[in-house]
Motif scaffolding. Sequence first.
Motif, PDB file in Angstrom:
ATOM      1  N   VAL A   1       0.864  -1.175   0.000  1.00 52.10           N
ATOM      2  CA  VAL A   1       0.000   0.000   0.000  1.00 52.10           C
ATOM      3  C   VAL A   1       0.899   1.223   0.000  1.00 52.10           C
ATOM      4  O   VAL A   1       1.736   1.389   0.883  1.00 52.10           O
ATOM      5  CB  VAL A   1      -0.935   0.027   1.230  1.00 52.10           C
ATOM      6  N   GLU A   2       0.733   2.059  -1.014  1.00 48.72           N
ATOM      7  CA  GLU A   2       1.520   3.275  -1.157  1.00 48.72           C
ATOM      8  C   GLU A   2       0.612   4.493  -1.017  1.00 48.72           C
ATOM      9  O   GLU A   2      -0.516   4.493  -1.531  1.00 48.72           O
ATOM     10  CB  GLU A   2       2.184   3.325  -2.540  1.00 48.72           C
ATOM     11  N   LEU A   3       1.094   5.506  -0.323  1.00 51.77           N
ATOM     12  CA  LEU A   3       0.372   6.767  -0.187  1.00 51.77           C
ATOM     13  C   LEU A   3       1.118   7.827  -0.991  1.00 51.77           C
ATOM     14  O   LEU A   3       2.333   7.943  -0.903  1.00 51.77           O
ATOM     15  CB  LEU A   3       0.268   7.181   1.277  1.00 51.77           C
ATOM     16  N   ASP A   4       0.352   8.589  -1.748  1.00 51.76           N
ATOM     17  CA  ASP A   4       0.940   9.572  -2.650  1.00 51.76           C
ATOM     18  C   ASP A   4       0.559  10.982  -2.255  1.00 51.76           C
ATOM     19  O   ASP A   4      -0.620  11.323  -2.200  1.00 51.76           O
ATOM     20  CB  ASP A   4       0.468   9.327  -4.089  1.00 51.76           C
ATOM     21  N   GLY A   5       1.578  11.800  -2.014  1.00 50.24           N
ATOM     22  CA  GLY A   5       1.377  13.221  -1.751  1.00 50.24           C
ATOM     23  C   GLY A   5       1.569  14.020  -3.026  1.00 50.24           C
ATOM     24  O   GLY A   5       1.605  13.477  -4.134  1.00 50.24           O
TER      25      GLY A   5
ATOM     26  N   LEU B   1       2.440  14.048  -8.173  1.00 56.76           N
ATOM     27  CA  LEU B   1       1.749  14.672  -9.297  1.00 56.76           C
ATOM     28  C   LEU B   1       2.725  15.068 -10.404  1.00 56.76           C
ATOM     29  O   LEU B   1       2.318  15.321 -11.534  1.00 56.76           O
ATOM     30  CB  LEU B   1       0.965  15.905  -8.826  1.00 56.76           C
ATOM     31  N   ASP B   2       4.010  15.110 -10.078  1.00 51.29           N
ATOM     32  CA  ASP B   2       5.056  15.453 -11.031  1.00 51.29           C
ATOM     33  C   ASP B   2       5.178  14.345 -12.079  1.00 51.29           C
ATOM     34  O   ASP B   2       5.184  13.153 -11.753  1.00 51.29           O
ATOM     35  CB  ASP B   2       6.383  15.620 -10.284  1.00 51.29           C
ATOM     36  N   PHE B   3       5.279  14.734 -13.348  1.00 46.64           N
ATOM     37  CA  PHE B   3       5.337  13.775 -14.444  1.00 46.64           C
ATOM     38  C   PHE B   3       6.494  12.789 -14.284  1.00 46.64           C
ATOM     39  O   PHE B   3       6.324  11.575 -14.456  1.00 46.64           O
ATOM     40  CB  PHE B   3       5.438  14.509 -15.791  1.00 46.64           C
ATOM     41  N   ALA B   4       7.674  13.280 -13.955  1.00 46.22           N
ATOM     42  CA  ALA B   4       8.835  12.399 -13.783  1.00 46.22           C
ATOM     43  C   ALA B   4       8.605  11.420 -12.635  1.00 46.22           C
ATOM     44  O   ALA B   4       8.949  10.237 -12.734  1.00 46.22           O
ATOM     45  CB  ALA B   4      10.100  13.221 -13.544  1.00 46.22           C
ATOM     46  N   GLN B   5       8.017  11.904 -11.546  1.00 47.23           N
ATOM     47  CA  GLN B   5       7.729  11.036 -10.399  1.00 47.23           C
ATOM     48  C   GLN B   5       6.700   9.969 -10.780  1.00 47.23           C
ATOM     49  O   GLN B   5       6.809   8.819 -10.376  1.00 47.23           O
ATOM     50  CB  GLN B   5       7.234  11.851  -9.212  1.00 47.23           C
ATOM     51  N   GLN B   6       5.704  10.352 -11.564  1.00 44.72           N
ATOM     52  CA  GLN B   6       4.690   9.387 -12.008  1.00 44.72           C
ATOM     53  C   GLN B   6       5.321   8.284 -12.852  1.00 44.72           C
ATOM     54  O   GLN B   6       4.980   7.113 -12.696  1.00 44.72           O
ATOM     55  CB  GLN B   6       3.583  10.089 -12.786  1.00 44.72           C
TER      56      GLN B   6
END
Length: 124
Positions: A64-68, A72-77
């Motif tokens: 289970v991952e939680l995303d802050g 939302l950053d394209f590279a992070q996605q």
Amino acid sequence: MSKTHNQRHLEERRKELRKNLTPAEATLWKSLQRKQLKGRKFRRQHSIQNFIVDFYCASEGLIVELDGAVHLDFAQQNYDLERTEILENLGLKVIRFENRLIFEHLSEVLEEIICHFKTTSSSE
């Protein structure tokens, strides 16, 4: 556990992350710790290969991952997608939730996690 899990070189970083949970992680952890969710044991800040995942249930092979906001950053996605693919190729299931959902819809998040359980527990 195999050498895939909790590698020594990540131990200090895992400890640091456990001591400094985000508010969303701390809130979800209150519902996952001590086998509170259908008797499943979750670990927080668990490493698999060179990745540290937010929460891991070994018996279910569930991450289970939680995303802050950073997610939302394209590279992070793109990184998240690659990371998920690697983890799923190990036979694990990765599910993600935005941090705000933990605060606004915790019961629904917990139900969604339960929906991904493969087995039934005798303590249910």
